[in-house]
Design an enzyme around this catalytic site. Sequence first.
Site, PDB file in Angstrom:
ATOM      1  N   SER A  75      32.936   8.039 -63.414  1.00  0.00           N
ATOM      2  CA  SER A  75      32.339   6.712 -63.525  1.00  0.00           C
ATOM      3  C   SER A  75      31.711   6.389 -62.186  1.00  0.00           C
ATOM      4  CB  SER A  75      33.413   5.671 -63.853  1.00  0.00           C
ATOM      5  OG  SER A  75      34.260   5.505 -62.737  1.00  0.00           O
ATOM      6  N   ALA A  76      30.899   5.382 -62.143  1.00  0.00           N
ATOM      7  CA  ALA A  76      30.254   5.002 -60.890  1.00  0.00           C
ATOM      8  C   ALA A  76      31.290   4.617 -59.838  1.00  0.00           C
ATOM      9  CB  ALA A  76      29.290   3.839 -61.134  1.00  0.00           C
ATOM     10  N   CYS A  77      32.458   4.198 -60.277  1.00  0.00           N
ATOM     11  CA  CYS A  77      33.511   3.763 -59.351  1.00  0.00           C
ATOM     12  C   CYS A  77      34.184   4.918 -58.624  1.00  0.00           C
ATOM     13  CB  CYS A  77      34.579   2.978 -60.105  1.00  0.00           C
ATOM     14  SG  CYS A  77      33.935   1.621 -61.071  1.00  0.00           S
ATOM     15  N   THR A  78      34.147   6.121 -59.224  1.00  0.00           N
ATOM     16  CA  THR A  78      34.924   7.234 -58.663  1.00  0.00           C
ATOM     17  C   THR A  78      34.132   8.532 -58.609  1.00  0.00           C
ATOM     18  OG1 THR A  78      35.795   7.780 -60.836  1.00  0.00           O
ATOM     19  CG2 THR A  78      37.134   6.299 -59.467  1.00  0.00           C
ATOM     20  N   SER A  79      32.810   8.462 -58.480  1.00  0.00           N
ATOM     21  CA  SER A  79      31.995   9.668 -58.589  1.00  0.00           C
ATOM     22  C   SER A  79      32.210  10.656 -57.453  1.00  0.00           C
ATOM     23  CB  SER A  79      30.519   9.294 -58.693  1.00  0.00           C
ATOM     24  OG  SER A  79      30.111   8.590 -57.545  1.00  0.00           O
TER      25      SER A  79
END
Length: 132
Positions: A75-79
């Site tokens: 996800s954009a949070c944990t790329s």
Amino acid sequence: AILGFAQATRLPLEIKKIQKMRNYLEKRLEEIPKVNINSPKDALPTILNLSIQGIDAETLLKHLSSKGIYPSTGSACTSNKAQASSVLKAIGLNDSQALSSIRISLSKDSTKGEIDETIKHLKSIVSILRKL
């Protein structure tokens, strides 16, 4: 103010174009066996998250980047993390699904030709990786 209004009136048209490209991408992805669309139908059209069963996302990204295609993982949070995204797990994916997930971004400038090229390389790379 008038310039801002002019820009604002173009936004709905741009969103419609991006949605059309996303729909096209989703349709083309159906050509690849065992692909699951993880993004909800009502998500922003600019990002499509998908998982490809049995394919490690990091390995896939390395092969795609050699073709000039640059999706991202998780996800954009944990790329930037090498572990299963807590965001993807929160939407119901297990570790295996989360670790096989990639995120494709679309913009108003995305074209069918770019999508076709991406699908061509995805098909080829996934086929090779599944044989290993």
